[in-house]
Scaffold this motif. Structure first.
Motif, PDB file in Angstrom:
ATOM      1  N   ILE A 218       0.831  -1.204   0.000  1.00  0.00           N
ATOM      2  CA  ILE A 218       0.000   0.000   0.000  1.00  0.00           C
ATOM      3  C   ILE A 218       0.862   1.248   0.000  1.00  0.00           C
ATOM      4  CG2 ILE A 218      -1.558   1.380   1.430  1.00  0.00           C
ATOM      5  CD1 ILE A 218      -2.900  -1.242   2.270  1.00  0.00           C
ATOM      6  N   ASN A 221       2.744   1.669  -3.384  1.00  0.00           N
ATOM      7  CA  ASN A 221       1.825   2.021  -4.470  1.00  0.00           C
ATOM      8  C   ASN A 221       1.295   3.436  -4.312  1.00  0.00           C
ATOM      9  OD1 ASN A 221       2.152  -0.523  -5.569  1.00  0.00           O
ATOM     10  ND2 ASN A 221       0.294  -1.365  -4.643  1.00  0.00           N
ATOM     11  N   THR A 222       1.007   3.827  -3.068  1.00  0.00           N
ATOM     12  CA  THR A 222       0.479   5.172  -2.820  1.00  0.00           C
ATOM     13  C   THR A 222       1.476   6.237  -3.257  1.00  0.00           C
ATOM     14  OG1 THR A 222      -0.885   4.424  -0.968  1.00  0.00           O
ATOM     15  CG2 THR A 222      -0.316   6.761  -1.032  1.00  0.00           C
ATOM     16  N   GLU A 225       1.891   6.350  -7.157  1.00  0.00           N
ATOM     17  CA  GLU A 225       0.793   6.942  -7.915  1.00  0.00           C
ATOM     18  C   GLU A 225       0.671   8.446  -7.694  1.00  0.00           C
ATOM     19  OE1 GLU A 225      -2.893   6.178  -4.734  1.00  0.00           O
ATOM     20  OE2 GLU A 225      -2.506   4.752  -6.363  1.00  0.00           O
ATOM     21  N   SER A 227       0.009   9.983  -4.767  1.00  0.00           N
ATOM     22  CA  SER A 227      -0.966  10.346  -3.736  1.00  0.00           C
ATOM     23  C   SER A 227      -0.254  10.767  -2.450  1.00  0.00           C
ATOM     24  CB  SER A 227      -1.903   9.169  -3.474  1.00  0.00           C
ATOM     25  OG  SER A 227      -2.661   8.867  -4.638  1.00  0.00           O
ATOM     26  N   MET A 229       0.207  10.701   1.845  1.00  0.00           N
ATOM     27  CA  MET A 229       0.104   9.728   2.926  1.00  0.00           C
ATOM     28  C   MET A 229       0.669  10.315   4.215  1.00  0.00           C
ATOM     29  SD  MET A 229       1.266   5.725   2.889  1.00  0.00           S
ATOM     30  CE  MET A 229       2.693   6.124   1.890  1.00  0.00           C
ATOM     31  N   ILE A 342      -4.428   8.041   4.018  1.00  0.00           N
ATOM     32  CA  ILE A 342      -4.039   8.155   2.607  1.00  0.00           C
ATOM     33  C   ILE A 342      -5.056   9.016   1.878  1.00  0.00           C
ATOM     34  CG2 ILE A 342      -3.716   6.864   0.454  1.00  0.00           C
ATOM     35  CD1 ILE A 342      -2.815   4.496   2.175  1.00  0.00           C
ATOM     36  N   HIS A 344      -5.926   9.367  -1.951  1.00  0.00           N
ATOM     37  CA  HIS A 344      -5.665   8.884  -3.311  1.00  0.00           C
ATOM     38  C   HIS A 344      -5.980   9.991  -4.313  1.00  0.00           C
ATOM     39  CE1 HIS A 344      -5.271   4.725  -1.913  1.00  0.00           C
ATOM     40  NE2 HIS A 344      -6.302   4.969  -1.137  1.00  0.00           N
ATOM     41  N   LYS A 346      -6.102  10.306  -8.108  1.00  0.00           N
ATOM     42  CA  LYS A 346      -6.041   9.406  -9.250  1.00  0.00           C
ATOM     43  C   LYS A 346      -6.304  10.088 -10.588  1.00  0.00           C
ATOM     44  CE  LYS A 346      -5.526   5.244  -7.293  1.00  0.00           C
ATOM     45  NZ  LYS A 346      -4.470   4.307  -7.648  1.00  0.00           N
TER      46      LYS A 346
END
Length: 642
Positions: A218, A221-222, A225, A227, A229, A342, A344, A346
């Protein structure tokens, strides 16, 4: 281009021009410098003591004020005596991203505005708002008591928080918000909180457990991408509220996670080319308060850094980009922190430049409302399943074998009599339905495949995968008969369709040409599969009912395919049969007919299970074909029976 709406009709360019023309500094009549804009609760008022709050312009607080210092906008903050610490964590996370910063704080140089007006962007309920504020700030003894930079000449975070307080209604109203709300409002992203699994220090294998591996994935990937956190340590005892732990970490404070890096230790010279040595994952964090950093392994002055050559450190990006940043091993991270927050980010529609070089995500949005008496049925329960269907329903089509999906339910803020924001407890369910359903569900035959948490807050977010098919999404309040407005947002790695189901059944007077007969019954069918087919490889089935047809997916390499095809058909003549045909797919030739089953279409008002031998079609229906087909079928007189 991102569309931005003037908050409460205040246009920044117009107001700035008017002030410049009149040579008067801007004073915001919609958020005046006074107690009504503070509106603090008793606890916050106690922190201020008996001192009177004096509102001062930034030019009165500092001789040479700046909006921001180019080298320090990301760190060194304080939440002040008012104490909205979650906001400075969100602001620090935003400020670390150039693209987000440029959108949140538009068209501003770093110098103070000569006419005392500033504007900032926040996202609320589907719209970007441009919020104007003056440069009055609450002070005691010439010290800003709201959030502020530790650099006394820098005022961006104070003014940014003031704009957020304005859309909330007051500084006091901010106390009803949290980090999730702030991250969403700053970025328009999807907020999500994840508990870090509790680990026993005696468990030597804790780092390879599936839960820990999931957290690692997680986090990686966060960050990949683009994003945001944050992470925090939960307080279990009141005495821990402001206590610094032995490791130098501070409970309650939200740290910003800025990077992860997997490295090999004790690799020098040619060894580094072959990745020998102990492998370790490091996590880089920032403490927005600008102090009290980690003092354990891989802290700034620790001996562990001697196990990596300086050149290798620079090459791998193992740097401290801010004074308040530090690195720590992943195993220490998961043993010290309790919660990941988090946001996201996107969609290219949010900030296109933020996603350059990253995969395209697709967005679908729907606005709706729970309304009394017929569309506010409350949450799903085993007792009141049918009442639960008296909520808005949305059709969701997935056309790819598997998609990654983020689904967010956002309820519109309601105001109590004293102006306090109020949210009711809400959540949602997702059901797998017939492949051709176009009307509302009236009876529950299978439980939901997905049920979200029910949250008394603004956002409910679910993240996961869906396979190909048609689904119905049902947003609900927890209790029935509660009216409220909501928004549904979907983000997916493939295009996705979302539409509201309005009608209970086909109405010829609304949707059909004149003289079209109204349906008299409804048939629900599931083609489970087939057995004993003739020699074949790749098969599919087709259901045919009164001129309508529905085809299954192809099942490959099986003479006993399981199609699981579900369909619903509104009937005008129940005397006509329901026909199920089996075919073999032949991409290079014509598809080969394997046989059909002829089923009665008359109303029986109950679901029955049948196994029917395959026969020919047309005038050859007396001919037997190899194989047998299994179906579940029911025809109801009541059009709202399913």
């Amino acid at each position: 281009m991102v569309k931005v709406v003037d908050f409460k009709g205040q246009n920044y360019d117009k107001l700035k021009k008017e002030c410049a023309h009149s040579t008067e500094l801007f004073t915001d009549s919609l958020f005046p410098p006074g107690n009504e804009s503070l509106n603090l609760n008793p606890e916050s008022s106690i922190r201020l003591g008996n001192n009177a709050v004096e509102w001062k312009r930034i030019t009165e607080i500092c001789d040479t004020p700046k909006l921001y210092e180019k080298t320090s906008k990301c760190h060194g903050m304080s939440d002040g005596l008012i104490g909205n610490g979650w906001f400075i964590s969100a602001a620090s996370a935003m400020a670390s991203r150039h693209e987000l910063w440029g959108h949140a704080i538009p068209n501003h140089g770093n110098e103070a505005n000569p006419v005392g007006i500033y504007h900032f962007h926040f996202w609320r309920f589907g719209n970007w708002l441009d919020v104007c504020v003056d440069d009055y700030l609450p002070t005691i003894n010439n010290k800003v008591v709201s959030s502020h930079s530790l650099n006394e000449s820098e005022f961006w975070v104070s003014l940014y928080e003031k704009a957020f307080a304005k859309i909330c209604g007051s500084y006091g109203a901010m106390e009803d918000f949290n980090l999730l709300d702030a991250l969403s409002d700053i970025t328009s992203g999807f907020p999500q909180q994840i508990s870090i699994p509790v680990l026993q220090e005696s468990d030597e294998e804790r780092i390879v457990s599936s839960d820990v591996i999931h957290i690692k994935e997680i986090m990686n990937n966060t960050l990949a991408e683009g994003s945001l956190m944050c992470c925090s340590i939960l307080v279990r005892e009141p005495s821990e509220q402001s206590a610094i732990t032995e490791s130098g970490l501070v409970p309650v404070h939200n740290y910003v996670v800025t990077a992860t890096k997997e490295i090999h230790l004790d690799c020098t010279g040619h060894q580094s080319m072959f990745k020998t040595g102990e492998k370790i994952l490091l996590v880089r964090l920032r403490h927005p308060w600008g102090s009290k950093e980690w003092n354990g392994p891989f802290s700034e002055e620790s001996l562990e850094w001697t196990r990596i050559e300086i050149g290798e450190r620079n090459k791998l990006g193992l740097v401290f980009e801010e004074d308040s940043e530090f690195w720590m091993p992943f195993e220490d991270f998961i043993s010290k922190f309790d919660l990941l927050t988090i946001c996201h980010i996107k969609s290219h529609s949010i900030l296109p430049s933020l996603h350059k070089g990253r995969p395209m995500w697709h967005e679908a949005v729907a606005l709706g409302a729970w309304t009394r008496p017929n569309h506010a049925g409350g949450a799903y329960s085993s007792i009141g399943k049918d009442a639960w269907l008296h909520n808005p329903q949305y059709r969701l089509d997935v056309s790819h074998p598997k998609i990654e999906l983020i689904l967010e339910l956002v309820q519109k803020e309601q105001q109590l009599h004293d102006g306090t924001p109020h949210y009711t407890k809400v959540g949602f369910n997702i059901l797998k339905v017939e492949e051709n359903r176009e009307h509302r569900i009236h009876k529950v035959s299978n439980p939901p495949i997905i049920t979200s948490d029910y949250v008394q807050g603004r956002n409910v977010v679910w993240k996961g995968d869906l396979t190909k098919g048609r689904y119905v999404l049902i947003p609900t309040t927890h209790e029935p008969h509660i009216a409220a407005e909501f928004m549904i947002r979907l983000h997916s790695d493939t295009e996705i369709k979302l539409s509201e189901l309005i009608d209970d059944y086909p109405d010829p007077f609304l949707n059909c040409p004149p003289f079209v007969t109204k349906p008299v019954a409804v048939t629900q069918i599931t083609v489970v599969g087939a057995t004993g087919l003739a020699e074949c490889e790749n098969t599919f089935c087709i259901v045919k009912v009164e001129g309508e047809s529905l085809q299954s997916e192809i099942v490959y390499n099986s003479r006993e395919p399981q199609w699981g095809l579900q369909g619903i058909f509104y009937r005008k003549d129940v005397c006509k049969p329901v026909i199920v045909e089996c075919w073999e797919s032949k991409p290079q030739h014509f598809d080969r007919f394997l046989g059909s089953a002829v089923l009665s279409g008359e109303s029986d008002n109950e679901m029955i299970s049948l196994k029917k031998s395959l026969v020919g079609k047309g005038d050859k229906r007396t001919e037997l074909h190899p194989g047998e087909i299994e179906v579940l079928i029911a025809t109801y007189d009541d059009l709202m029976a399913i």
